[in-house]
Write a protein that holds these residues in place. Structure first.
Motif, mmCIF file in Angstrom:
data_model
loop_
_atom_site.group_PDB
_atom_site.id
_atom_site.type_symbol
_atom_site.label_atom_id
_atom_site.label_comp_id
_atom_site.label_asym_id
_atom_site.label_seq_id
_atom_site.Cartn_x
_atom_site.Cartn_y
_atom_site.Cartn_z
ATOM 1 N N THR A 206 0.839 -1.203 0.000
ATOM 2 C CA THR A 206 0.000 0.000 0.000
ATOM 3 C C THR A 206 0.870 1.249 0.000
ATOM 4 O O THR A 206 0.623 2.219 -0.718
ATOM 5 N N SER A 207 1.889 1.226 0.846
ATOM 6 C CA SER A 207 2.952 2.237 0.828
ATOM 7 C C SER A 207 4.266 1.476 0.705
ATOM 8 O O SER A 207 4.274 0.255 0.625
ATOM 9 N N SER A 208 5.377 2.200 0.674
ATOM 10 C CA SER A 208 6.665 1.521 0.513
ATOM 11 C C SER A 208 7.678 2.028 1.523
ATOM 12 O O SER A 208 7.677 3.210 1.890
ATOM 13 N N GLY A 222 15.563 13.911 5.473
ATOM 14 C CA GLY A 222 14.307 13.402 4.947
ATOM 15 C C GLY A 222 14.134 11.905 5.047
ATOM 16 O O GLY A 222 13.118 11.363 4.615
ATOM 17 N N VAL A 223 15.121 11.211 5.599
ATOM 18 C CA VAL A 223 15.048 9.750 5.761
ATOM 19 C C VAL A 223 15.181 9.436 7.247
ATOM 20 O O VAL A 223 16.066 9.966 7.926
ATOM 21 N N GLY A 241 10.857 6.209 2.736
ATOM 22 C CA GLY A 241 9.518 5.700 2.473
ATOM 23 C C GLY A 241 8.730 6.578 1.517
ATOM 24 O O GLY A 241 9.041 7.749 1.306
ATOM 25 N N GLN A 242 7.715 5.952 0.919
ATOM 26 C CA GLN A 242 6.746 6.644 0.071
ATOM 27 C C GLN A 242 5.365 6.412 0.669
ATOM 28 O O GLN A 242 4.965 5.267 0.915
ATOM 29 N N SER A 243 4.637 7.498 0.892
ATOM 30 C CA SER A 243 3.380 7.423 1.645
ATOM 31 C C SER A 243 2.331 6.576 0.958
ATOM 32 O O SER A 243 1.557 5.868 1.620
ATOM 33 N N ARG A 307 7.071 11.600 2.076
ATOM 34 C CA ARG A 307 7.759 11.138 3.286
ATOM 35 C C ARG A 307 9.270 11.268 3.121
ATOM 36 O O ARG A 307 9.957 11.794 3.978
ATOM 37 N N SER A 308 9.797 10.754 2.013
ATOM 38 C CA SER A 308 11.248 10.829 1.771
ATOM 39 C C SER A 308 11.491 11.121 0.294
ATOM 40 O O SER A 308 10.767 10.642 -0.566
#
Length: 462
Positions: A206-208, A222-223, A241-243, A307-308
């Protein structure tokens, strides 16, 4: 922060009704935080004559006021993150996993809890009782908890009492553990002769989440992290991460006008909608590589903030290159552009990690999206790195089982268990002949967010 933070102030409202006394705890914003009520006695000495006791009403007021405090907080014996709650249910042991506390609870693997933080946010109760409510025994992932399964838990689970139970990992971290340590000999991978720190685990659903490890702490803007021993004992973890990833693909596909047609055609072929879309892209690409279908369609994927590596929750999604067409070809190409945008986002994260000091050569993918060959190939092509897929698709479960194997004493270390239990299933190499095209796509990708920030500045200019 400058100056001391003012303590939050709360207020108690009491309502004496005919049949009960009610009370509420309310904050300065008018939000009701807790509620309690207590019945009060009534007497009817004769018909149509009603009496109540002022002493009884006062006693009820005292009860509800006391209950308010005992409701937001004093009755709580422990505060658990879910993995630690499940471990406690299984073993009766209140020890916490280092992974949960370091990644989510501000715990430091070297220094422990920071008293000043909890006092600053008004939770000094935790400090006063030596952190017994949130954990004063902290164990690394894979450590054995107590005497294993309690008789009660063993009965509920259908297992034998005393079976070893391991200190847990967060699900994404278990996925990383399940793939990142695989024995890659014989697959022609550059990481075969490199340390495990050259590998990046990408857990994509769903996210990563993007899990990179290092021997020394690396701070990446950012990480998240670095967190010591939060996934692999003895190594520092950075977590990008990716939201939204799988959720974004679903959103773009299901919101398209041609989605009902896609459902009908995929069902007729007994295929998933994404298997059908992948085959449809192969039909319409003609002689060119499939990725080139998006030469004039570009997506910025932060429909739920970034997120990042930008850590900006205000960012929005962007699509440029739309036409009036709303047929199945149009849907398939939009789907492709969205998958590419997610892979470009992974490249963005990798570049930020490498700029800070990581050296990454190989991606290890797991999670639901790793079952999609287009998603995997785009990650290889766009990052320019080979992608390793596990033999076992359910890498999170393999990672959790690795912990159990360590807790049982069958392996001397998590690293040994990973090397034995993680297996390479398939390797997907990048098509380097397409590199120039994806370098251009990446330039456009970065321009999209640059322009979005410019638009915001224009609209906010007085």
């Amino acid at each position: 922060m400058s100056g001391e933070q003012k303590p939050e102030r709360y207020y108690v409202g009491v309502d004496v009704g005919t049949g009960s006394v009610r009370a509420a705890l309310v904050d300065q914003s008018g939000v009701l935080l807790a509620f309690a009520d207590q019945p009060i006695k009534k007497w009817e000495p004769q018909f149509n004559h009603h009496e109540q006791s002022s002493e009884d009403i006062w006693a009820a007021c005292c009860v509800v006021t006391k209950n308010l405090r005992e409701t937001c907080w004093d009755k709580a014996g422990h505060f658990f993150d879910l993995p630690d709650f499940l471990s406690w249910k299984a073993t009766g042991v209140t020890a916490r996993s280092l992974c949960s506390l370091v990644c989510k609870w501000t715990y430091s693997a070297e220094k422990g809890w920071d008293d000043s933080f909890w006092k600053m946010i008004g939770l000094e109760d935790f400090v006063a009782d030596n952190y017994s409510k949130i954990g004063n025994q902290v164990l690394p992932p894979g450590a054995s908890l107590g005497n294993g399964l309690t008789p009660e838990a063993a009965r509920d689970l259908g297992l034998l009492p005393g079976i070893a139970v391991a200190a847990s990992l967060i699900d994404a971290h278990a996925g990383g553990l399940g793939v990142i340590g695989a024995d890659v000999r014989g697959h022609g991978l550059v990481c075969e002769g490199q340390p495990v720190t050259s590998r990046l685990a990408v857990i994509c659903g769903t996210s990563s989440c993007h899990m990179g490890i290092s021997k020394d702490p690396i701070f990446v803007p950012g990480v998240w992290g670095p967190y010591f021993s939060a996934m692999l004992p003895g190594f520092w973890l950075n977590e990008g991460g990716q939201s939204v990833t799988g959720k974004l693909i679903d959103h773009m596909v299901q919101g398209h006008a041609a989605f009902p047609e896609l459902q009908v055609k995929a069902t007729a072929r007994c295929q998933s909608i994404y298997a059908y879309l992948n085959s449809h892209l192969d039909l319409i690409k003609k002689a060119q590589p499939v990725g080139f279908l998006t030469v004039d369609l570009h997506v910025w994927p932060d429909f739920h903030g970034n997120r990042s590596p930008l850590a900006d929750l205000t960012l929005k999604g962007m699509v440029t290159g739309l036409k009036l067409s709303q047929d199945l070809d149009d849907l398939a190409i939009l789907y492709l552009a969205t998958v590419q945008a997610i892979a470009l986002g992974t490249r963005f994260i990798i570049e930020a990690m490498e700029a800070a000091g990581h050296s990454i050569s190989t991606l290890f993918l797991c999670g639901g999206l790793s079952k999609n060959p287009l998603f995997v190939q785009m990650h290889a092509d766009i990052t320019g790195m080979p992608v390793v897929l596990s033999q076992e698709v359910e890498s999170v479960l393999v990672g959790a089982a690795i912990l159990g194997a360590c807790a049982s004493g069958d392996f001397a270390s998590v690293q040994e268990a990973m090397a034995k239990m993680s297996k390479v299933g398939k390797v997907v190499f990048p098509r380097l002949q397409d590199k120039k095209y994806y370098d251009k796509k990446y330039q456009v990708f970065l321009k999209l967010v640059e322009h979005q920030k410019e638009y915001l500045a224009i609209m906010n200019d007085d």
